[in-house]
Every structure is written in structure tokens, then in C-alpha cells.
Write a protein that holds these residues in place. Structure first.
Motif, PDB file in Angstrom:
ATOM      1  N   ASP A  76     -44.227 -11.726  24.214  1.00 40.50           N
ATOM      2  CA  ASP A  76     -43.931 -11.343  22.736  1.00 40.50           C
ATOM      3  C   ASP A  76     -42.367 -11.491  22.664  1.00 40.50           C
ATOM      4  O   ASP A  76     -41.814 -10.505  23.353  1.00 40.50           O
ATOM      5  N   PRO A  77     -41.901 -12.139  21.754  1.00 37.33           N
ATOM      6  CA  PRO A  77     -40.589 -12.399  21.425  1.00 37.33           C
ATOM      7  C   PRO A  77     -40.059 -11.181  21.032  1.00 37.33           C
ATOM      8  O   PRO A  77     -38.798 -10.752  21.237  1.00 37.33           O
ATOM      9  N   ARG A  78     -40.858 -10.103  20.268  1.00 35.39           N
ATOM     10  CA  ARG A  78     -40.193  -8.721  19.974  1.00 35.39           C
ATOM     11  C   ARG A  78     -39.586  -8.025  21.040  1.00 35.39           C
ATOM     12  O   ARG A  78     -38.439  -7.237  21.064  1.00 35.39           O
ATOM     13  N   ALA A  79     -40.334  -8.092  22.283  1.00 37.66           N
ATOM     14  CA  ALA A  79     -39.852  -7.544  23.449  1.00 37.66           C
ATOM     15  C   ALA A  79     -38.690  -8.220  24.242  1.00 37.66           C
ATOM     16  O   ALA A  79     -37.869  -7.560  24.651  1.00 37.66           O
ATOM     17  N   LEU A  80     -38.974  -9.606  24.250  1.00 40.79           N
ATOM     18  CA  LEU A  80     -38.335 -10.173  25.042  1.00 40.79           C
ATOM     19  C   LEU A  80     -36.788 -10.442  24.375  1.00 40.79           C
ATOM     20  O   LEU A  80     -35.822 -10.250  25.199  1.00 40.79           O
ATOM     21  N   ILE A  81     -36.740 -10.459  23.034  1.00 40.79           N
ATOM     22  CA  ILE A  81     -35.352 -10.191  22.395  1.00 40.79           C
ATOM     23  C   ILE A  81     -34.984  -8.977  22.130  1.00 40.79           C
ATOM     24  O   ILE A  81     -33.915  -8.768  22.318  1.00 40.79           O
ATOM     25  N   GLY A  82     -35.877  -7.971  21.808  1.00 45.96           N
ATOM     26  CA  GLY A  82     -35.413  -6.507  21.263  1.00 45.96           C
ATOM     27  C   GLY A  82     -34.795  -5.907  22.600  1.00 45.96           C
ATOM     28  O   GLY A  82     -33.663  -5.107  22.498  1.00 45.96           O
ATOM     29  N   ILE A  83     -35.358  -5.881  23.644  1.00 43.54           N
ATOM     30  CA  ILE A  83     -34.784  -5.180  24.776  1.00 43.54           C
ATOM     31  C   ILE A  83     -33.362  -5.760  25.087  1.00 43.54           C
ATOM     32  O   ILE A  83     -32.493  -5.078  25.301  1.00 43.54           O
ATOM     33  N   ARG A  84     -33.178  -6.995  25.084  1.00 43.55           N
ATOM     34  CA  ARG A  84     -31.935  -7.842  25.438  1.00 43.55           C
ATOM     35  C   ARG A  84     -30.874  -7.283  24.661  1.00 43.55           C
ATOM     36  O   ARG A  84     -29.649  -7.233  24.964  1.00 43.55           O
ATOM     37  N   GLU A  85     -31.166  -7.070  23.292  1.00 40.07           N
ATOM     38  CA  GLU A  85     -30.151  -7.007  22.060  1.00 40.07           C
ATOM     39  C   GLU A  85     -29.304  -5.435  22.434  1.00 40.07           C
ATOM     40  O   GLU A  85     -28.196  -5.712  22.139  1.00 40.07           O
ATOM     41  N   HIS A  86     -30.068  -4.682  23.146  1.00 38.15           N
ATOM     42  CA  HIS A  86     -29.406  -3.429  23.548  1.00 38.15           C
ATOM     43  C   HIS A  86     -28.337  -3.164  24.674  1.00 38.15           C
ATOM     44  O   HIS A  86     -27.770  -2.513  24.950  1.00 38.15           O
ATOM     45  N   LEU A  87     -28.237  -4.586  25.328  1.00 39.92           N
ATOM     46  CA  LEU A  87     -27.301  -4.404  26.600  1.00 39.92           C
ATOM     47  C   LEU A  87     -25.930  -5.008  26.087  1.00 39.92           C
ATOM     48  O   LEU A  87     -25.169  -5.038  27.274  1.00 39.92           O
ATOM     49  N   ASP A  88     -25.623  -5.320  25.074  1.00 39.99           N
ATOM     50  CA  ASP A  88     -24.293  -6.141  24.528  1.00 39.99           C
ATOM     51  C   ASP A  88     -23.294  -4.896  24.798  1.00 39.99           C
ATOM     52  O   ASP A  88     -23.667  -3.727  24.288  1.00 39.99           O
ATOM     53  N   SER A  90     -22.100  -3.983  27.672  1.00 38.63           N
ATOM     54  CA  SER A  90     -22.072  -3.543  29.249  1.00 38.63           C
ATOM     55  C   SER A  90     -21.319  -4.753  30.021  1.00 38.63           C
ATOM     56  O   SER A  90     -20.778  -5.536  29.318  1.00 38.63           O
ATOM     57  N   SER A  91     -21.104  -4.430  31.350  1.00 35.26           N
ATOM     58  CA  SER A  91     -20.476  -5.444  31.979  1.00 35.26           C
ATOM     59  C   SER A  91     -20.914  -5.415  33.525  1.00 35.26           C
ATOM     60  O   SER A  91     -21.812  -4.733  33.879  1.00 35.26           O
ATOM     61  N   VAL A  92     -20.440  -6.593  33.944  1.00 37.76           N
ATOM     62  CA  VAL A  92     -20.799  -6.958  35.385  1.00 37.76           C
ATOM     63  C   VAL A  92     -19.775  -6.016  36.396  1.00 37.76           C
ATOM     64  O   VAL A  92     -18.633  -6.461  36.338  1.00 37.76           O
ATOM     65  N   VAL A  93     -20.233  -5.556  37.124  1.00 35.78           N
ATOM     66  CA  VAL A  93     -19.497  -4.514  38.298  1.00 35.78           C
ATOM     67  C   VAL A  93     -19.231  -5.458  39.197  1.00 35.78           C
ATOM     68  O   VAL A  93     -17.770  -5.522  39.876  1.00 35.78           O
ATOM     69  N   SER A  94     -20.079  -6.322  40.008  1.00 37.31           N
ATOM     70  CA  SER A  94     -20.022  -7.004  41.111  1.00 37.31           C
ATOM     71  C   SER A  94     -20.965  -8.134  41.224  1.00 37.31           C
ATOM     72  O   SER A  94     -22.110  -8.035  40.581  1.00 37.31           O
ATOM     73  N   GLY A 135     -24.219 -10.461  26.610  1.00 33.42           N
ATOM     74  CA  GLY A 135     -22.971  -9.805  26.110  1.00 33.42           C
ATOM     75  C   GLY A 135     -22.289  -8.917  27.097  1.00 33.42           C
ATOM     76  O   GLY A 135     -21.737  -7.942  26.638  1.00 33.42           O
ATOM     77  N   LEU A 136     -22.518  -9.362  28.338  1.00 35.96           N
ATOM     78  CA  LEU A 136     -22.041  -8.710  29.567  1.00 35.96           C
ATOM     79  C   LEU A 136     -20.581  -9.128  29.779  1.00 35.96           C
ATOM     80  O   LEU A 136     -20.406 -10.328  30.299  1.00 35.96           O
ATOM     81  N   SER A 137     -19.657  -8.169  29.723  1.00 38.01           N
ATOM     82  CA  SER A 137     -18.217  -8.766  30.213  1.00 38.01           C
ATOM     83  C   SER A 137     -17.919  -8.916  31.509  1.00 38.01           C
ATOM     84  O   SER A 137     -18.708  -8.189  32.337  1.00 38.01           O
ATOM     85  N   HIS A 138     -17.412  -9.829  31.734  1.00 41.24           N
ATOM     86  CA  HIS A 138     -17.211 -10.237  33.565  1.00 41.24           C
ATOM     87  C   HIS A 138     -15.804 -10.913  33.739  1.00 41.24           C
ATOM     88  O   HIS A 138     -15.484 -11.488  32.894  1.00 41.24           O
ATOM     89  N   GLU A 139     -15.621 -11.079  34.973  1.00 40.16           N
ATOM     90  CA  GLU A 139     -14.464 -11.623  35.409  1.00 40.16           C
ATOM     91  C   GLU A 139     -14.780 -13.144  35.562  1.00 40.16           C
ATOM     92  O   GLU A 139     -15.719 -13.491  35.878  1.00 40.16           O
ATOM     93  N   SER A 177     -23.201  -2.225  34.687  1.00 39.93           N
ATOM     94  CA  SER A 177     -22.892  -0.864  34.143  1.00 39.93           C
ATOM     95  C   SER A 177     -23.981  -0.341  33.598  1.00 39.93           C
ATOM     96  O   SER A 177     -23.706   0.966  32.910  1.00 39.93           O
ATOM     97  N   ILE A 178     -24.932  -0.875  33.334  1.00 42.82           N
ATOM     98  CA  ILE A 178     -26.408  -0.448  32.631  1.00 42.82           C
ATOM     99  C   ILE A 178     -26.928   0.619  33.282  1.00 42.82           C
ATOM    100  O   ILE A 178     -27.243   0.499  34.593  1.00 42.82           O
ATOM    101  N   THR A 179     -27.372   1.822  32.803  1.00 37.94           N
ATOM    102  CA  THR A 179     -27.824   2.836  33.470  1.00 37.94           C
ATOM    103  C   THR A 179     -29.440   2.734  33.443  1.00 37.94           C
ATOM    104  O   THR A 179     -29.910   2.103  32.569  1.00 37.94           O
ATOM    105  N   ALA A 180     -30.061   2.790  34.622  1.00 36.10           N
ATOM    106  CA  ALA A 180     -31.425   2.670  34.548  1.00 36.10           C
ATOM    107  C   ALA A 180     -32.443   3.288  33.684  1.00 36.10           C
ATOM    108  O   ALA A 180     -33.062   2.701  32.920  1.00 36.10           O
ATOM    109  N   ASP A 181     -31.949   4.537  33.310  1.00 37.80           N
ATOM    110  CA  ASP A 181     -32.738   5.313  32.269  1.00 37.80           C
ATOM    111  C   ASP A 181     -32.444   4.879  30.923  1.00 37.80           C
ATOM    112  O   ASP A 181     -33.440   4.777  30.120  1.00 37.80           O
ATOM    113  N   PHE A 182     -31.276   4.322  30.677  1.00 38.50           N
ATOM    114  CA  PHE A 182     -31.092   3.645  29.348  1.00 38.50           C
ATOM    115  C   PHE A 182     -31.974   2.402  29.255  1.00 38.50           C
ATOM    116  O   PHE A 182     -32.748   2.261  28.385  1.00 38.50           O
ATOM    117  N   LEU A 183     -32.148   1.490  30.469  1.00 41.07           N
ATOM    118  CA  LEU A 183     -33.139   0.478  30.158  1.00 41.07           C
ATOM    119  C   LEU A 183     -34.280   0.456  30.180  1.00 41.07           C
ATOM    120  O   LEU A 183     -35.202   0.131  29.216  1.00 41.07           O
TER     121      LEU A 183
END
Length: 438
Positions: A76-88, A90-94, A135-139, A177-183
Motif C-alpha cells: 500500500d503506497p500510504r505506508a510505503l511513502i507515509g513512513i518514509r516522509e517522516h525520516l527527512d 535525519s543523517s547517516v552516521v557511518s 532526506g538523509l544528510s551524509h558525507e 541518527s533515527i531512533t528505533a522508537d521513532f520509526l
């Protein structure tokens, strides 16, 4: 005297009635709400819309695994896209790349208390395209790793993305940097649209719950959907792609040919396929997969070549070619007799070749007969029993739609979308049919 009064009264009555009739005419509103029709509007699955990069790079399914006996998934696109939109934001740590899958593990696995998501794509996707989508910032110095599955470990602490290549031979471990509880909170908000999923093992590369093939356990019955279609005139594409009006060469059967000094195009009126080649451009590869996919996306978007239902279906790094297919109800559309995919080959600086269908759907007309879909385990079993096919060569099994002409003989053209299992066999997508593949 009375005669004059009578004329005056009659004149006043005529003027008054004229004014009333004029008001009624100008203020009349037809009551369209009383009209009954079975035709429904639908998203245009052809050219003509501006869409976001994130939209066309979408995954096709998400599988949620909680412990040993709780596996659910959704397309269902509602979940596939909806969950992703909340990660903008955040960042890549390594990010570390390993040349085997020994480093692919998730927390809680030893006690069967793991919790992770499987995010599946139809084809390999560059990691930098993923970071851009989310939308994950990274080196900028991070390696560009291609993958078709993400194992998202969200057991505890911060989320870890494990990117797995299509050959199931390498993994890139990406700490975020995304917390597990948040996702987990966002995934749980869509829990009502997840359904039972089953893992399928076909060979050593799909032998555990992180690498197995997943699909709906028992999809049950689904209806064929019928749509009205219209044709896009080839001259529209010619005006967009040719600098000058091309000359039309004598047709060869159903194929029309258009050309000028540096460009050539063909259009097959039987399959609705349009093909354009830029003879000025070299077909040499740039070597930058992420940049090539962006260039192809920008080309299509600037030429109104995409719709919100299109997704990246295949990317061939050796050919610098990306293929996009339309989707319906979250399922990709295939066809044997009609053109159904958009393919762009990009040269070093510009588009080298562009192929697309020139039909579009105008409206959904009706739901037709019901189709009973086999359980995914039955599909696996029948392929395994077939003399001509080797189960070990199966790498994906998905539910899609088979696009065909409707049977009705009318002056208006209709097409049917029939629910169907499709299998990626030895690198080629095939339709599952009567126990075999075609």
C-alpha cells in the motif's frame, strides 16, 4: 382613456415577465448531482504529469518481521511513502561495505526477539539515491553502493540500514541518527494495512528470514479492472524531441518512421510503442549511477514523460538505462502485446534512446470477473515441480497486473488489468501461468 391604461398595464407586465425570465436563465444551475454513472476518474498512467524524484524511486513492498512467527507486509503506497516522509532531516552516521553477508545481522536475532523491516525494490538502486529520497544528510565521500533490499534493524537504540545487493553477496551497513522508537511508532500507525506474508526459500542465497523471497501468504480473489484508453499522437512527441519538424518516411506495415539529420523515431500503431534515438549522442557510460538516474528523471520530468503511478522498475548500469513501469493499486503493470514501459538510455551528456507507450487511461469503466489467486507457497511449489524450470533461478515473486485488450467489440477501446503472479527467473520477468512461466 381606458384603452391607454390597458396598453400601459400590458407593457408593464411584459417588461416585468421579461426581467423575471432573464433572471431565471442567468441564475439556472443544472443539477448534475442527479446524474448516475459508473465511470470513475483515475490517475493518468501515461505522459503528462510532474512528479517528485521520491515518488518514482519508491519501493514496491515493505515486510515487517517481529520475532519468529509474526511476519506481515504491505504494498500500500500510504505506508510505503507515509513512513518514509517522516525520516527527512535525519543523517547517516557511518557506512561500511562488506564483500560477504557475514556482517548482516540484526539485534535480538539469537533470542528470536528481533524486529526489522524488509524494504524491497524491483531493481538495484544506488545508495546515494536512497539517501536523497529519505532526506538523509551524509558525507559526499561515502561509497556509492547498489542494492535492491534494505534490512532495517529497529530493535533498539538507533536504526541501522543493511543494504543488500541483488546477488545477495555483499552488504553495506549504514548507521543512522533515527531512533528505533521513532520509526516503530510510525510503522505501527499503519499496522491495519499490513497482511500476512510468507517467506519463500529457493536457493542458498534466500535461506534465512533476511534474504528470503516474501509475498502475500493468501491473496485470495481480486477483480480484473477495465479502463477506457486514448492514444497520444506521435506528433506530440516529435515536436518535443526534434529540433525541427522531422520528415516522415514511408511506413513499413504498422511502423511509422520520422527522421531528420541527427535524430530518428519510430512508432508502432499496433503496440503503441514510440522509440526515439539521438544520433548526436554517444552511448558511452558516465560511470556515476546516482547521477545518471537523476539525469534520466530530470529529462522525463521536463518532457512531461512521467506520472505519479510510475516507479523505477529496472536500472542497467552497463547500458546506462532506466526502465519505469506504471502501477495500479500498488502493483506493477506488465503486458505481452502492448507497450507498457518507459526506458531511457543516457549517454555521456544527453539522452541516447527513449522508448515509451503512447496510450493513456482516461477513466475506470467497471470491475470485471473475479480472479482467484494462488497462495505464494503454491506458486513456489508448482515451479519446483515443473520439468522445464529450476527453482534456484527464481529471485523475486510479486503480484502484478497483466494489461490486455478487453474482449468487447466497440467503437471505444478498453483495456483490462488482470491480477497475476509474476516471477523474476534467471534475471527475466515472466508471468506465472498454469504451473509454468511464460
Amino acid at each position: 382613456m381606458y384603452k391607454e391604461w390597458f396598453k400601459s398595464i400590458l407593457l408593464i407586465a411584459i417588461v416585468a415577465s421579461s426581467a423575471i425570465l432573464t433572471y431565471l436563465v442567468w441564475s439556472y444551475e443544472p443539477e448534475f448531482s442527479q446524474i448516475d454513472t459508473t465511470i470513475e476518474g483515475t490517475t493518468n498512467i501515461s505522459q503528462g504529469e510532474r512528479v517528485s524524484f521520491e515518488q518514482v524511486m519508491s519501493t514496491y513492498q515493505m515486510v515487517w518481521i517481529q520475532g519468529e512467527n509474526n511476519t506481515r507486509g504491505t504494498t500500500d503506497p500510504r505506508a510505503l511513502i507515509g513512513i518514509r516522509e517522516h525520516l527527512d532531516g535525519s543523517s547517516v552516521v557511518s557506512m561500511n561495505v562488506y564483500n560477504n553477508l557475514n556482517r548482516l545481522d540484526v539485534r535480538g536475532e539469537e533470542s528470536n526477539d528481533e524486529e526489522f523491516l524488509l524494504i524491497d525494490y524491483y531493481s538495484d538502486v544506488p545508495s546515494k539515491s536512497l539517501f536523497m529520497m529519505l532526506g538523509l544528510s551524509h558525507e559526499p565521500t561515502l561509497p556509492d553502493f547498489t542494492f535492491d533490499r534494505i534490512v532495517v534493524d529497529m530493535k533498539e537504540g538507533n536504526v541501522v540500514f543493511n543494504l543488500i545487493d541483488e546477488n545477495r553477496s555483499r552488504v553495506a551497513v549504514v548507521e543512522t541518527s533515527i531512533t528505533a522508537d521513532f520509526l516503530k511508532g510510525h510503522v505501527e500507525s499503519y499496522s491495519d494495512i499490513f497482511e500476512a506474508y510468507t517467506p519463500i526459500i529457493t536457493n542458498q542465497r534466500t535461506s534465512n528470514n533476511k534474504t528470503a523471497i516474501y509475498g502475500p501468504s493468501s491473496p485470495g480473489s481480486s477483480r480484473t479492472e477495465r479502463f477506457m484508453i486514448s492514444q497520444v499522437n506521435a506528433d506530440v512527441l516529435n515536436r518535443i524531441l526534434f529540433l525541427n519538424s522531422p520528415e516522415e518516411s514511408p511506413s513499413s506495415g504498422d511502423v511509422a518512421i520520422y527522421e531528420d539529420e541527427n535524430h530518428i523515431a519510430t512508432y508502432n500503431s499496433e503496440t503503441y510503442q514510440y522509440n526515439y534515438t539521438n544520433l548526436n549522442e554517444s552511448s558511452a557510460s558516465s560511470g556515476n549511477n546516482h547521477q545518471t538516474i537523476q539525469d534520466i528523471y530530470y529529462f522525463l520530468n521536463s518532457h512531461n514523460g512521467l506520472s505519479t503511478s510510475n516507479v523505477l522498475f529496472d536500472y542497467d548500469a552497463g547500458e546506462n538505462a532506466a526502465t519505469f513501469r506504471s502501477t495500479l493499486n500498488g502493483r506493477v503493470i506488465f503486458s505481452e502485446g502492448l507497450s507498457s514501459a518507459i526506458t531511457v538510455k543516457y549517454g555521456r551528456n544527453a539522452v541516447y534512446e527513449y522508448t515509451r507507450p503512447l496510450i493513456r487511461t482516461n477513466a475506470k469503466v467497471s470491475d470485471e470477473e473475479e480472479v482467484e489467486l494462488l497462495d505464494i507457497e503454491t506458486v513456489r511449489y508448482q515451479i519446483a515441480l515443473h520439468d522445464k524450470f529450476d527453482l534456484q533461478k527464481v529471485s523475486k515473486i510479486v503480484l502484478g497486473y497483466d494489461m490486455t485488450y478487453a474482449d468487447d467489440q466497440t467503437d471505444v477501446e478498453f483495456i483490462d488489468y488482470t491480477p497475476q503472479w509474476y516471477v523474476k527467473y534467471d534475471g527475466v520477468w515472466m508471468k506465472f501461468n498454469e504451473g509454468g512461466l511464460s
